[in-house]
Design an enzyme around this catalytic site. Sequence first.
Site, short mmCIF file in Angstrom:
data_model
loop_
_atom_site.label_atom_id
_atom_site.label_comp_id
_atom_site.label_asym_id
_atom_site.label_seq_id
_atom_site.Cartn_x
_atom_site.Cartn_y
_atom_site.Cartn_z
N CYS A 5 23.60 20.19 25.06
CA CYS A 5 23.10 21.52 25.42
C CYS A 5 23.52 21.77 26.87
O CYS A 5 23.19 20.96 27.74
CB CYS A 5 21.58 21.55 25.28
SG CYS A 5 20.80 23.04 25.90
N ASP B 249 19.69 19.14 21.46
CA ASP B 249 19.91 20.52 21.90
C ASP B 249 18.59 21.26 21.66
O ASP B 249 17.70 20.74 20.97
CB ASP B 249 21.05 21.16 21.08
CG ASP B 249 21.30 22.62 21.45
OD1 ASP B 249 21.32 22.93 22.66
OD2 ASP B 249 21.45 23.46 20.55
N SER B 250 18.50 22.46 22.20
CA SER B 250 17.32 23.27 21.92
C SER B 250 17.25 23.65 20.44
O SER B 250 16.18 23.93 19.92
CB SER B 250 17.37 24.54 22.77
OG SER B 250 18.58 25.23 22.51
N CYS C 159 28.11 27.29 26.08
CA CYS C 159 26.85 27.11 25.35
C CYS C 159 27.24 26.55 23.99
O CYS C 159 28.17 27.07 23.36
CB CYS C 159 26.13 28.44 25.18
SG CYS C 159 24.70 28.36 24.08
N HIS D 265 26.01 26.76 21.21
CA HIS D 265 25.84 27.66 20.07
C HIS D 265 27.07 28.55 19.84
O HIS D 265 27.30 29.02 18.73
CB HIS D 265 24.64 28.59 20.30
CG HIS D 265 23.32 27.97 20.00
ND1 HIS D 265 22.71 27.08 20.84
CD2 HIS D 265 22.49 28.11 18.94
CE1 HIS D 265 21.56 26.70 20.31
NE2 HIS D 265 21.40 27.31 19.16
N GLU E 287 21.89 31.20 15.75
CA GLU E 287 20.78 30.54 15.04
C GLU E 287 20.49 31.24 13.71
O GLU E 287 20.00 30.64 12.77
CB GLU E 287 19.51 30.52 15.90
CG GLU E 287 19.53 29.53 17.05
CD GLU E 287 19.21 28.09 16.64
OE1 GLU E 287 18.39 27.88 15.72
OE2 GLU E 287 19.78 27.16 17.24
N1 DGL Z 1 22.75 25.48 23.05
C1 DGL Z 1 22.20 25.69 24.36
C2 DGL Z 1 23.28 25.54 25.42
O1 DGL Z 1 24.31 24.94 25.18
C3 DGL Z 1 21.44 26.95 24.64
C4 DGL Z 1 20.58 27.60 23.66
C5 DGL Z 1 19.27 28.05 24.23
O2 DGL Z 1 19.20 29.04 24.96
O3 DGL Z 1 18.30 27.36 23.95
O4 DGL Z 1 23.13 26.01 26.52
#
Ligand code: DGL
Length: 278
Positions: free
Chosen positions: A76, A13-14, A195, A197, A156
Amino acid sequence: MSEAKQLPIGLFDSGMGGLTVFKALAQELPTESLLYLGDTARLPYGTKAPSTIVRYTLKAAQRLVDLGIKMLVVACNTATAAALPTLRTHFAPLPVLGVVEPGAQAAALASRNGHIVVIATEATIAGGAYQQAIVRLRPDAVVIARACTLFVPLAEEGWMDGPLVEGVARRYLEDIFPNQDRRQRTSPDTLLLGCTHFPLLQAALQQVVGSHVRIVDSAATTAQHVARTLKACDLLHGGQGAGVYKFLTTDNATRFARTGSLFLGRPLDAKEVAVVDI
Ligand code: DGL
């Protein structure tokens, strides 16, 4: 047992968000080893152009492939939406799974009236992958999509609840989810967290959208997809002992461990996290 079966499943993931998928995978497949990469040096992906997201995604995936994995899970949504076909072609015959299809399945199943709201990053919403995937599975669905950019830095930072998080959520969502007096049969009954997150903010989101709304995400359904695909490819570990977990980040192990603990729901020490350059 064949050597390939013993290799870990690679996830990336990012940042920390993919740990929600990691946790679901660890629950579903406790004997599998997992290798996680959070590309925190380049976070966020969600505000970047599709070509940049594809470039970052290829680099992150390449690092995991170089370390030896039997399957790649793109944990992600932003990377899945922008780069899944590219990754599949680039790393064939390695099985590569994303989180958008499983997320869409969870929402299509959960909704009673077919009115579904998907929230995700700007890039995921702009690409339309979720809107299309939901309607493919459930042609009667009415999908409202909204980018909620600020949820990523909040997660985050480990800010999961409280008035500030609810205030941000209200600003993004209150025009979509009417309060009890104005609610109708066609008001959305399902909120899809598009997402990885966002599950960290689930309690605050539930406060804002109301207890009648089902909140779903892609973590559990992705874990089931992984299990099915491993079986179909004859790659299930099948051993007895617990899997081995390794964590990589492209920036700041201490920070990764601190916030990562919240996502995993258990302590994570910075010594367990290796910093890599990709
Ligand atoms: N966790 C990432 C997703 O599921 C996005 C986070 C980011 O913007 O880097 O899209």
